[in-house]
Design an enzyme around this catalytic site. Structure first.
Site, PDB file in Angstrom:
ATOM      1  N   HIS A  20      31.208  39.114  42.705  1.00  0.00           N
ATOM      2  CA  HIS A  20      32.648  38.872  42.884  1.00  0.00           C
ATOM      3  C   HIS A  20      32.993  37.391  42.739  1.00  0.00           C
ATOM      4  O   HIS A  20      34.151  37.032  42.597  1.00  0.00           O
ATOM      5  CB  HIS A  20      33.075  39.371  44.264  1.00  0.00           C
ATOM      6  N   ASN A  68      41.501  38.895  48.454  1.00  0.00           N
ATOM      7  CA  ASN A  68      42.788  39.603  48.518  1.00  0.00           C
ATOM      8  C   ASN A  68      43.965  38.710  48.904  1.00  0.00           C
ATOM      9  O   ASN A  68      45.095  39.177  48.944  1.00  0.00           O
ATOM     10  CB  ASN A  68      42.696  40.802  49.476  1.00  0.00           C
ATOM     11  N   ASP A  93      35.821  38.229  37.871  1.00  0.00           N
ATOM     12  CA  ASP A  93      34.827  39.240  37.561  1.00  0.00           C
ATOM     13  C   ASP A  93      35.528  40.493  37.035  1.00  0.00           C
ATOM     14  O   ASP A  93      36.640  40.805  37.445  1.00  0.00           O
ATOM     15  CB  ASP A  93      34.004  39.571  38.807  1.00  0.00           C
ATOM     16  N   ASN A 114      41.863  43.058  43.628  1.00  0.00           N
ATOM     17  CA  ASN A 114      42.719  42.563  44.715  1.00  0.00           C
ATOM     18  C   ASN A 114      43.150  41.115  44.539  1.00  0.00           C
ATOM     19  O   ASN A 114      44.243  40.736  44.962  1.00  0.00           O
ATOM     20  CB  ASN A 114      42.023  42.749  46.062  1.00  0.00           C
TER      21      ASN A 114
END
Length: 191
Positions: A20, A68, A93, A114
């Site tokens: 991520h 997020n 990513d 997100n």
């Protein structure tokens, strides 16, 4: 013409090597290549730096909010410096691309990412550019969260790093707004 490059990831050592954080890896490599230094800036909720690319000053940003809430940092810096969404490149990513693949696009859906979702909400626009760094997919939707928050094996990390390097070789085209030239360079098969 680009004015702000944003790499997405999660802060903290426990996330540093996870898939991520491919956006952070990209910004870190770019900063090293151009002699830029990233430093914490509370007002922009992240690590901020400046680089010169092809004679153009560029802001570099790694949001230190969690993924997020990435839009909080992006919107704060963009508003202060009057940077339009079309002048922002967000590097993130991408599950739908294999490690080593990289794609450039403008706008579109957040596709469940997100970080992108929050940036769209905070900017009030989806018109920013995205550099999608492939991390592959676990094959099962229920495994996605574990997949993105796990360290990739060495061969996948090497492929991701190679994609980051290849994409930075077309950065001068990106900065100049030469989108088609950048896409030709990026989307050509990897050697």
């Amino acid at each position: 013409m680009l004015k702000l490059l944003v790499g997405l990831g999660n802060p903290g050592p426990e996330y540093a090597q996870t898939r991520h954080n491919a956006g952070f890896w990209w910004i870190d490599a770019l900063a090293a290549r151009h002699g830029a230094r990233l430093a914490p800036e509370k007002g922009y909720f992240g690590l901020v730096g400046k680089a010169q690319v092809a004679g153009q000053p560029l802001w570099l940003l790694e949001p230190m909010t969690f993924m997020n809430r990435s839009g909080q940092a992006v919107a704060a810096l963009a508003r202060f410096y009057r940077i339009e969404p079309e002048q922002i490149l967000v590097v993130h990513d991408e599950l739908d691309l294999l490690p080593g693949d990289v794609r450039l696009k403008q706008g579109g859906s957040h596709a469940g990412h997100n970080g992108l979702k929050d940036i769209q909400a905070q900017l009030g626009s989806a018109a920013f550019w995205r550099l999608r760094i492939g991390i592959g997919h676990p094959g099962v939707k229920s495994e996605v969260i574990n997949w993105v928050l796990r360290k990739p094996p060495a061969d996948e990390r090497a492929a991701i790093d190679a994609a980051c390097d290849r994409s930075q070789q077309v950065l001068e085209h990106l900065v100049a707004g030469e989108w088609e030239a950048a896409k030709r360079g990026l989307h050509a098969p990897a050697a």
